[in-house]
Design a protein around this motif. Structure first.
Motif, PDB file in Angstrom:
ATOM      1  N   HIS A  57     -11.081  -9.572   8.184  1.00 30.39           N
ATOM      2  CA  HIS A  57      -9.840  -8.799   8.138  1.00 30.39           C
ATOM      3  C   HIS A  57      -9.748  -8.018   6.838  1.00 30.39           C
ATOM      4  CE1 HIS A  57      -7.684  -9.957  11.792  1.00 30.39           C
ATOM      5  NE2 HIS A  57      -8.288 -11.116  11.680  1.00 30.39           N
ATOM      6  N   LEU A  58     -10.146  -8.692   5.762  1.00 27.36           N
ATOM      7  CA  LEU A  58     -10.070  -8.059   4.458  1.00 27.36           C
ATOM      8  C   LEU A  58     -10.979  -6.836   4.415  1.00 27.36           C
ATOM      9  CD1 LEU A  58      -8.559  -8.618   1.917  1.00 27.36           C
ATOM     10  CD2 LEU A  58     -10.437 -10.065   1.127  1.00 27.36           C
ATOM     11  N   TYR A  59     -12.160  -7.031   4.934  1.00 33.26           N
ATOM     12  CA  TYR A  59     -13.137  -5.936   4.921  1.00 33.26           C
ATOM     13  C   TYR A  59     -12.596  -4.713   5.645  1.00 33.26           C
ATOM     14  CZ  TYR A  59     -17.259  -3.246   6.234  1.00 33.26           C
ATOM     15  OH  TYR A  59     -18.148  -2.228   6.442  1.00 33.26           O
ATOM     16  N   VAL A  60     -12.111  -4.946   6.831  1.00 34.12           N
ATOM     17  CA  VAL A  60     -11.624  -3.824   7.629  1.00 34.12           C
ATOM     18  C   VAL A  60     -10.442  -3.158   6.948  1.00 34.12           C
ATOM     19  CG1 VAL A  60     -10.573  -3.186   9.823  1.00 34.12           C
ATOM     20  CG2 VAL A  60     -12.477  -4.817   9.763  1.00 34.12           C
ATOM     21  N   ARG A 103     -14.546  -4.130  -5.993  1.00 33.07           N
ATOM     22  CA  ARG A 103     -15.525  -5.189  -6.184  1.00 33.07           C
ATOM     23  C   ARG A 103     -15.545  -6.130  -4.977  1.00 33.07           C
ATOM     24  NH1 ARG A 103     -15.586  -6.247 -12.183  1.00 33.07           N
ATOM     25  NH2 ARG A 103     -14.070  -7.906 -11.921  1.00 33.07           N
ATOM     26  N   ALA A 104     -14.363  -6.430  -4.498  1.00 26.60           N
ATOM     27  CA  ALA A 104     -14.295  -7.289  -3.317  1.00 26.60           C
ATOM     28  C   ALA A 104     -15.016  -6.621  -2.146  1.00 26.60           C
ATOM     29  CB  ALA A 104     -12.844  -7.571  -2.956  1.00 26.60           C
ATOM     30  N   LEU A 105     -14.715  -5.363  -1.952  1.00 26.37           N
ATOM     31  CA  LEU A 105     -15.329  -4.637  -0.843  1.00 26.37           C
ATOM     32  C   LEU A 105     -16.848  -4.622  -0.969  1.00 26.37           C
ATOM     33  CD1 LEU A 105     -14.886  -3.092   1.701  1.00 26.37           C
ATOM     34  CD2 LEU A 105     -14.374  -1.042   0.380  1.00 26.37           C
ATOM     35  N   ALA A 106     -17.309  -4.418  -2.190  1.00 26.16           N
ATOM     36  CA  ALA A 106     -18.752  -4.368  -2.404  1.00 26.16           C
ATOM     37  C   ALA A 106     -19.418  -5.679  -1.996  1.00 26.16           C
ATOM     38  CB  ALA A 106     -19.048  -4.047  -3.867  1.00 26.16           C
ATOM     39  N   ILE A 114     -19.552 -10.851   7.749  1.00 23.25           N
ATOM     40  CA  ILE A 114     -18.928  -9.700   8.398  1.00 23.25           C
ATOM     41  C   ILE A 114     -19.628  -9.428   9.731  1.00 23.25           C
ATOM     42  CG2 ILE A 114     -18.307  -7.276   8.133  1.00 23.25           C
ATOM     43  CD1 ILE A 114     -16.929  -9.262   6.213  1.00 23.25           C
ATOM     44  N   THR A 115     -18.832  -9.449  10.774  1.00 25.21           N
ATOM     45  CA  THR A 115     -19.396  -9.291  12.115  1.00 25.21           C
ATOM     46  C   THR A 115     -19.735  -7.831  12.413  1.00 25.21           C
ATOM     47  OG1 THR A 115     -17.252  -8.898  13.108  1.00 25.21           O
ATOM     48  CG2 THR A 115     -17.956 -11.192  12.921  1.00 25.21           C
ATOM     49  N   PRO A 116     -20.580  -7.625  13.394  1.00 21.62           N
ATOM     50  CA  PRO A 116     -20.854  -6.245  13.835  1.00 21.62           C
ATOM     51  C   PRO A 116     -19.563  -5.530  14.217  1.00 21.62           C
ATOM     52  CG  PRO A 116     -22.405  -7.780  14.837  1.00 21.62           C
ATOM     53  CD  PRO A 116     -21.404  -8.620  14.100  1.00 21.62           C
ATOM     54  N   GLU A 117     -18.652  -6.245  14.825  1.00 25.70           N
ATOM     55  CA  GLU A 117     -17.380  -5.634  15.222  1.00 25.70           C
ATOM     56  C   GLU A 117     -16.648  -5.081  13.999  1.00 25.70           C
ATOM     57  OE1 GLU A 117     -18.350  -8.673  16.337  1.00 25.70           O
ATOM     58  OE2 GLU A 117     -19.009  -7.775  18.227  1.00 25.70           O
ATOM     59  N   SER A 118     -16.628  -5.859  12.951  1.00 23.15           N
ATOM     60  CA  SER A 118     -15.951  -5.401  11.750  1.00 23.15           C
ATOM     61  C   SER A 118     -16.661  -4.212  11.135  1.00 23.15           C
ATOM     62  CB  SER A 118     -15.869  -6.535  10.723  1.00 23.15           C
ATOM     63  OG  SER A 118     -15.105  -7.600  11.240  1.00 23.15           O
ATOM     64  N   ALA A 121     -15.619  -1.370  13.064  1.00 17.05           N
ATOM     65  CA  ALA A 121     -14.262  -0.954  12.702  1.00 17.05           C
ATOM     66  C   ALA A 121     -14.274  -0.206  11.377  1.00 17.05           C
ATOM     67  CB  ALA A 121     -13.353  -2.181  12.611  1.00 17.05           C
ATOM     68  N   GLY A 122     -15.117  -0.680  10.469  1.00 13.90           N
ATOM     69  CA  GLY A 122     -15.244   0.005   9.189  1.00 13.90           C
ATOM     70  C   GLY A 122     -15.702   1.437   9.376  1.00 13.90           C
ATOM     71  N   LYS A 123     -16.652   1.593  10.276  1.00 11.34           N
ATOM     72  CA  LYS A 123     -17.132   2.951  10.549  1.00 11.34           C
ATOM     73  C   LYS A 123     -16.035   3.816  11.143  1.00 11.34           C
ATOM     74  CE  LYS A 123     -22.115   2.476  10.993  1.00 11.34           C
ATOM     75  NZ  LYS A 123     -23.165   2.037  11.923  1.00 11.34           N
ATOM     76  N   GLN A 124     -15.296   3.218  12.054  1.00  7.72           N
ATOM     77  CA  GLN A 124     -14.170   3.945  12.686  1.00  7.72           C
ATOM     78  C   GLN A 124     -13.238   4.505  11.623  1.00  7.72           C
ATOM     79  OE1 GLN A 124     -13.648   4.619  15.803  1.00  7.72           O
ATOM     80  NE2 GLN A 124     -15.168   3.301  16.810  1.00  7.72           N
ATOM     81  N   ALA A 125     -12.963   3.650  10.658  1.00  8.33           N
ATOM     82  CA  ALA A 125     -12.036   4.064   9.607  1.00  8.33           C
ATOM     83  C   ALA A 125     -12.569   5.267   8.853  1.00  8.33           C
ATOM     84  CB  ALA A 125     -11.793   2.905   8.647  1.00  8.33           C
ATOM     85  N   MET A 126     -13.893   5.353   8.814  1.00  7.78           N
ATOM     86  CA  MET A 126     -14.513   6.449   8.078  1.00  7.78           C
ATOM     87  C   MET A 126     -14.632   7.712   8.928  1.00  7.78           C
ATOM     88  SD  MET A 126     -15.574   5.274   5.003  1.00  7.78           S
ATOM     89  CE  MET A 126     -17.085   6.157   4.551  1.00  7.78           C
TER      90      MET A 126
END
Lengths: 188, 188, 188, 188
Positions: A57-60, A103-106, A114-118, A121-126
């Motif tokens: 959740h944090l990652y996304v 730093r956390a994100l890194a 971190i799952t493929p789904e996340s 989702a990260g890509k989606q955000a981009m």
DNA sequence: GATGAATGAGTATTCATTCAT
DNA sequence: AATGAATGAATACTCATTCAT
């Protein structure tokens, strides 16, 4: 996803996690995160099923925030180069002025938790950023390279630049600009 | 007099560590590494003081191997662009054809266990590559950017490209070439 | 709110530790103590920070119990000799009828894990006994010897006597009395 | 017991063990003792079957040395009190001037590794001292107390006194004398 | 016999997760 | 729902002893 319990507690945990991960890494005990959030360790698990769940959740969320800031108030009337430049500087500014989030994100990006789904989702955000990139390279030398590859290269440049900006704050602006020029030469 | 410390055992442990780290990450038990190497639990610690010590040696060694391969048989009589191109393809070729080493190295770079000394040694190993880069950008647009920053950007591009080459092996050569062109545009 | 820390569990661990130390020594695994106490491995550490911490608490507690029993219901109206005699017999009675506590205590006294603070606390617990001794030797031949030295000699006699009482229970009372007479000759 | 291998190596190990036990306790690794003795760790086991075996030999040897020194050049023509006094002061002198041996011995006495046989041998070594004690108490108040008990009480007084002499060297002689007087009052 | 590398059993402590209150 | 105690699996490292050289 039905708004669970107290949104406050949930975000307190998230913020605490950012601070703790930034300072202690992903190996930090959940109990430490809970204490930093002012919650009991048991409570953490009513908001997140597992430690990995919290991380995902944090990652996304961080990725989304980063992208949102980067695209915020984009000068849509300006030419594409100026739009990219604005996006770029907003991106790097966010990262350098939120060093804990950065730093956390890194750490999260390279985590096995971190799952493929996340990641998806990260890509989606981009997506917005990538769209901008797509227009930038429209007639450029990388027009035939897979867009996702070009986007990944851009991200790599951004991350590296952020490191240098944080490490050498006196010349942060120069690093930021030099890297943008380099990026532009690369794609446009 | 007594059974001498065996270089074979030592490198068996190193190789095992590469395989195990690649598949299980840095959190893998030392016992697993020892078993994979075909030695006893305790033997690992006669060759390396601590788990972190093993990691540091591994990091430095992998980085050195990578750099050595990249610089191997450089066509010194050719022009600088061709030299860079050769170095680049050797580099990426090594990484893509030794995916376990590559994956292990990727984990080690971001590990807190790696000491500043090891990071320094890693940089030393890259010195030849950086020298090449220096000559490449001599008259280029990044001639006034700190060399270490340019080098970091190059490494970032390389790592990202390697990921794509591994992920999409069918087009590995194209990715490799496209990235080199991008790098060259960036610096020369 | 949550399950409260239970005094029962704590003392179950303490008692178990006494039994296990008596039979297996201070080197006994914490896991063995936990099992004997009927708690989990980890629970031991919610009640005591470390194994040494457990040992220190145990030491102080046993010493205090010993001293308390020795001084219990002292016949304050009787003369000093009778008071000492009563104290002496109570002391040795406690030790011989609680052989596990006695054995555990004997191991703890010489353990490096016992901190100076705990040793100090142990001495504090003996203060009443030492006071009695002080009055006993008031006009005796050891009146000018440091009190702490005299006290240590008394303790040494007690410990030795206890050993013989346990070893030869049939004559325990005689040993106890003979040793008291010896002590009295020594100091009074 | 056939003089094994080199007597020098054997005693080098013994001396090393004394020093190491004095400073690090019985838990010290055999490898540390071996190194201190200037021998390989494997060698230690050609001279002593096990660590416990080394401890047992050491115990018996130290006890014997102590007893021998205590009884050395006893003034046989003097009266019994003077003989006892001489023995006592020799005993305590040995202990205070060989603090490492004394400390090692103190740890060994309470060790579970010391077999009943060794304890027996230790007692044998004390036979002469006990004989002296026997004559001392011949007509004294403890004439009907088991001799071994009286001997144990004497040893306890000696050990305690040694502690105080080491701890407070300035008054060592006074402590020694005061304790002897106390002992004499006790038995004679 | 001497050496020191090889072995592998042994152990305190941590921590994600569960569950009694 | 909140709490924090209970659980027990997991793990780096040590060290007595063995054994190849």
């Amino acid at each position: 996803m039905a708004r669970p319990r107290s949104e406050d507690r949930r975000s307190a945990i998230m913020s605490a996690a950012i601070r703790i991960i930034a300072s202690q890494g992903l190996g930090a005990p959940t109990a430490t995160i809970a204490k930093e959030a002012g919650v009991s360790n048991g409570s953490l698990f009513t908001y997140f099923d597992t430690k990995a769940d919290l991380f995902n959740h944090l990652y996304v969320e961080l990725k989304a925030e980063m992208a949102a800031v980067a695209m915020d108030r984009l000068p849509v009337e300006s030419d594409i180069r100026q739009q990219m430049a604005r996006m770029w500087s907003q991106w790097l500014l966010w990262a350098t002025s939120s060093p804990e989030k950065r730093r956390a994100l890194a750490q999260l990006v390279v985590s096995d938790d971190i799952t493929p789904e996340s990641h998806q989702a990260g890509k989606q955000a981009m997506a917005g950023i990538v769209k901008l990139l797509e227009r930038s390279r429209e007639n450029g030398p990388m027009r035939d390279v897979p867009l996702s590859f070009v986007a990944a290269l851009m991200s790599a440049l951004a991350d590296t630049t952020i490191d240098f900006m944080i490490q050498d704050p006196a010349n942060a602006d120069q690093h930021c600009a030099a890297a943008f020029d380099a990026l532009w030469r690369m794609v446009a």
